[in-house]
Design an enzyme around this catalytic site. Structure first.
Site, PDB file in Angstrom:
ATOM      1  N   VAL A 134       2.129  -9.895  -3.110  1.00  0.00           N
ATOM      2  CA  VAL A 134       2.545 -10.329  -4.442  1.00  0.00           C
ATOM      3  C   VAL A 134       2.830 -11.817  -4.364  1.00  0.00           C
ATOM      4  O   VAL A 134       3.018 -12.371  -3.280  1.00  0.00           O
ATOM      5  CB  VAL A 134       3.784  -9.560  -4.967  1.00  0.00           C
ATOM      6  CG1 VAL A 134       3.439  -8.107  -5.237  1.00  0.00           C
ATOM      7  CG2 VAL A 134       4.961  -9.682  -4.027  1.00  0.00           C
ATOM      8  N   SER A 135       2.881 -12.461  -5.530  1.00  0.00           N
ATOM      9  CA  SER A 135       3.027 -13.914  -5.560  1.00  0.00           C
ATOM     10  C   SER A 135       4.459 -14.401  -5.389  1.00  0.00           C
ATOM     11  O   SER A 135       4.676 -15.505  -4.903  1.00  0.00           O
ATOM     12  CB  SER A 135       2.469 -14.459  -6.877  1.00  0.00           C
ATOM     13  OG  SER A 135       1.096 -14.169  -6.960  1.00  0.00           O
ATOM     14  N   SER A 136       5.443 -13.606  -5.827  1.00  0.00           N
ATOM     15  CA  SER A 136       6.826 -14.094  -5.772  1.00  0.00           C
ATOM     16  C   SER A 136       7.798 -12.951  -5.515  1.00  0.00           C
ATOM     17  O   SER A 136       7.454 -11.774  -5.671  1.00  0.00           O
ATOM     18  CB  SER A 136       7.188 -14.790  -7.085  1.00  0.00           C
ATOM     19  OG  SER A 136       7.202 -13.852  -8.137  1.00  0.00           O
TER      20      SER A 136
END
Length: 190
Positions: free
Chosen positions: A68-70
């Site tokens: 996931v990105s964050s």
């Protein structure tokens, strides 16, 4: 390499009883030839080479990669992990929390290192962009070339035209840079 041996010598080299060799011959597990007198000669060299190849394959890893990105998307990360564990229970899970454009991710670097060492059987990802927004084909080639492995994409986007794929890639890039700009602006206003 084929080296044929009599039953006594072959059983000594392989560490099994002569009756076991006879059973292996009946099952087709070891190659044999017969002399004119009917004596069996066992191809121990080929048998050992085959076993060596099998043991190399046993040491290769099957990996599920999730990303996931964050940190705010940890719920999605947990859903990805749960899905992969259910569908691929014998695979090792490698996870990252980082942008898909960032090629210096701990998990991705581990996959690349394992690929170069020849230790990857397969890498499973939900979507191509989970592994890398750019450079997917390069990573795929590394795995194929060095490990004789493969990448399995679970959820492919069917019948996508090249133009649609390019537009999607451009949108991904724009989203990443927009998020970075907005993120940096958010911290500068505080």
């Amino acid at each position: 390499m084929s080296k044929y041996m009599g039953g006594k010598e072959a059983s000594s080299v392989l560490g099994v009883h002569q009756r076991t060799l006879y059973q292996w011959d009946k099952k087709g597990w070891i190659k044999t030839i017969r002399t004119k007198g009917g004596k069996r000669l066992y191809d121990v060299g080929s048998y050992l080479a085959d076993k060596d190849e099998e043991s190399k394959e046993d040491h290769k890893l099957s990996i599920c990669y999730v990303r996931v990105s964050s940190n705010s998307q940890k719920d999605d990360l947990e859903r990805q992990i749960k899905f992969m564990k259910k569908k691929y229970p014998n695979h090792t899970i490698i996870k990252d929390i980082s942008s898909g454009i960032n090629m210096n991710r701990k998990g991705l670097n581990k996959i690349i290192d394992l690929a170069i060492e020849g230790r990857i059987k397969e890498v499973v990802v939900a979507y191509k962009d989970r592994l890398a927004i750019f450079g997917f084909s390069l990573i795929e080639r590394l795995i194929e070339t060095y490990s004789d492995g493969k990448i399995v994409v679970v959820r492919k986007k069917e019948n996508q035209e090249p133009q649609e794929e390019l537009i999607e890639d451009m949108m991904d890039v724009m989203n990443v840079f927009t998020a970075r700009r907005n993120g940096s602006r958010k911290y500068s206003n505080k």
